[in-house]
Design an enzyme around this catalytic site. Structure first.
Site, PDB file in Angstrom:
ATOM      1  N   SER A 132      42.806  60.512  34.480  1.00  0.00           N
ATOM      2  CA  SER A 132      42.065  59.279  34.778  1.00  0.00           C
ATOM      3  C   SER A 132      41.855  58.440  33.520  1.00  0.00           C
ATOM      4  O   SER A 132      41.912  58.945  32.405  1.00  0.00           O
ATOM      5  CB  SER A 132      40.694  59.607  35.371  1.00  0.00           C
ATOM      6  OG  SER A 132      40.825  60.411  36.506  1.00  0.00           O
TER       7      SER A 132
HETATM    8  N1  SAH Z   1      40.770  66.164  35.354  1.00  0.00           N
HETATM    9  C1  SAH Z   1      42.189  66.017  35.128  1.00  0.00           C
HETATM   10  C2  SAH Z   1      42.801  65.025  36.077  1.00  0.00           C
HETATM   11  C3  SAH Z   1      43.454  65.760  37.156  1.00  0.00           C
HETATM   12  S1  SAH Z   1      44.238  64.842  38.414  1.00  0.00           S
HETATM   13  C4  SAH Z   1      42.511  65.685  33.700  1.00  0.00           C
HETATM   14  O1  SAH Z   1      41.599  65.434  32.900  1.00  0.00           O
HETATM   15  O2  SAH Z   1      43.698  65.699  33.364  1.00  0.00           O
HETATM   16  C5  SAH Z   1      43.633  65.776  39.787  1.00  0.00           C
HETATM   17  C6  SAH Z   1      44.060  67.201  39.857  1.00  0.00           C
HETATM   18  O3  SAH Z   1      43.460  67.756  41.027  1.00  0.00           O
HETATM   19  C7  SAH Z   1      45.574  67.443  40.011  1.00  0.00           C
HETATM   20  O4  SAH Z   1      46.018  68.230  38.962  1.00  0.00           O
HETATM   21  C8  SAH Z   1      45.689  68.142  41.358  1.00  0.00           C
HETATM   22  O5  SAH Z   1      46.718  69.116  41.400  1.00  0.00           O
HETATM   23  C9  SAH Z   1      44.315  68.769  41.486  1.00  0.00           C
HETATM   24  N2  SAH Z   1      43.907  69.154  42.840  1.00  0.00           N
HETATM   25  C10 SAH Z   1      44.069  68.500  44.012  1.00  0.00           C
HETATM   26  N3  SAH Z   1      43.557  69.221  45.023  1.00  0.00           N
HETATM   27  C11 SAH Z   1      43.034  70.365  44.481  1.00  0.00           C
HETATM   28  C12 SAH Z   1      42.370  71.505  44.996  1.00  0.00           C
HETATM   29  N4  SAH Z   1      42.133  71.680  46.315  1.00  0.00           N
HETATM   30  N5  SAH Z   1      41.985  72.477  44.136  1.00  0.00           N
HETATM   31  C13 SAH Z   1      42.212  72.363  42.811  1.00  0.00           C
HETATM   32  N6  SAH Z   1      42.855  71.322  42.258  1.00  0.00           N
HETATM   33  C14 SAH Z   1      43.248  70.316  43.082  1.00  0.00           C
END
Ligand code: SAH
Length: 264
Positions: free
Chosen positions: A111
């Site tokens: 993000s």
């Molecule tokens: N916080 C992260 C941004 C991640 S983007 C950073 O700082 O880089 C959102 C993430 O949520 C993705 O990697 C995706 O695979 C994960 N995601 C989506 N659904 C999920 C679930 N049910 N459990 C765990 N992770 C999930």
């Protein structure tokens, strides 16, 4: 205002229910070569003292965040501490401190700094000092988990994509953050062994807030999650668990990657 729950018990979680290991981030020295490369790509001046310093660009980013309305001193400090360029692909290092979301592979994104700061500020609303134990759903690159580690006592971060879970482990190693625990699993189920949490933050947006998150939130705790509203678009939803039930606020529209069930 009700005081936050404290968590005197230090968890010694070795495995999640599915039998998959929980990885505390073990200390390892930062790669000087990587830092030098990032430093050069960012167009920063040469080595300062014994190390390299990308803090000037981060200070600029933090000043911008403050100008955009982020007020929580601890959040601003944390954003100034974490080297975002270490979490993005080397080709994108030059954009690491711009207010933009960036691809982190596997069709996922990190993000914008502004959004990261905003949601952490919402999570910490009304809290002086560090938050207690928190749960992050969607580890992704590990960047936000690193920021969270400076504003909370313990961070449990869960990721459903094994490849990203592994990548985050690698990304976080040089940061020596013993209070960050990475879990491979389906975050829609929360992570019951760490519950109750003083805060739960989702980096992925679902159709609704899973029941498990509400159950695993401590009384007095807050949950921040992008959620599809009745109007059909994604907005930030903040839920505060009180002795009487849940206070729910729907805030500004956002665009997070989708929350998916199961692991892959
Ligand atoms: N916080 C992260 C941004 C991640 S983007 C950073 O700082 O880089 C959102 C993430 O949520 C993705 O990697 C995706 O695979 C994960 N995601 C989506 N659904 C999920 C679930 N049910 N459990 C765990 N992770 C999930």
């Amino acid at each position: 205002m009700k005081s936050r729950p404290s968590f005197p018990v230090r968890l010694s979680v070795k495995e999640v229910a599915a039998g998959r290991p929980v990885h505390a981030v073990k200390p390892q020295p930062a790669s000087r070569a990587d830092e030098l490369k990032a430093h050069q790509t960012l167009g920063l001046p040469g080595p300062i003292g014994l190390g390299l310093d990308s803090s000037a660009v981060r200070a600029k980013m933090v000043a911008k965040l403050a100008a955009q309305g982020v007020q929580d001193e601890l959040v601003l400090k944390a954003m100034g501490l974490v080297q975002r360029h270490c979490f993005v692909e080397s080709a994108l290092v030059g954009q690491a401190y711009e207010d933009t979301s960036l691809p982190i592979g596997f069709a996922q994104t990190i993000s914008k700094p502004n959004v990261v700061a905003r949601i952490i500020e919402l999570l910490r609303q009304g809290v002086q000092g560090k938050l207690g134990r928190i749960l992050e759903i969607g580890t992704g690159s590990g960047y936000q988990a690193a920021v969270l580690s400076h504003v909370a006592t313990e961070v449990y971060s869960i990721e459903r994509l094994r490849a990203l879970h592994e990548k985050a482990k690698k990304n976080l190693l040089p940061f020596r953050l013993p209070n960050v625990h990475l879990i491979f699993g389906d975050g829609m189920l929360g992570f019951v062994k760490g519950a109750p949490y003083a805060g739960i933050i989702s980096a992925a947006g679902g159709a609704e807030v899973p029941e498990a998150w509400l159950d695993q939130l401590a009384e007095g705790g807050r949950l921040v999650a992008p959620t599809v509203t009745s109007a059909g678009h994604q907005a930030l939803v903040v839920i505060h668990k009180t002795g009487q039930g849940f206070d729910r606020q729907v805030l500004e529209p956002v665009h997070f990657v989708p929350l998916k069930s199961g692991i892959a």
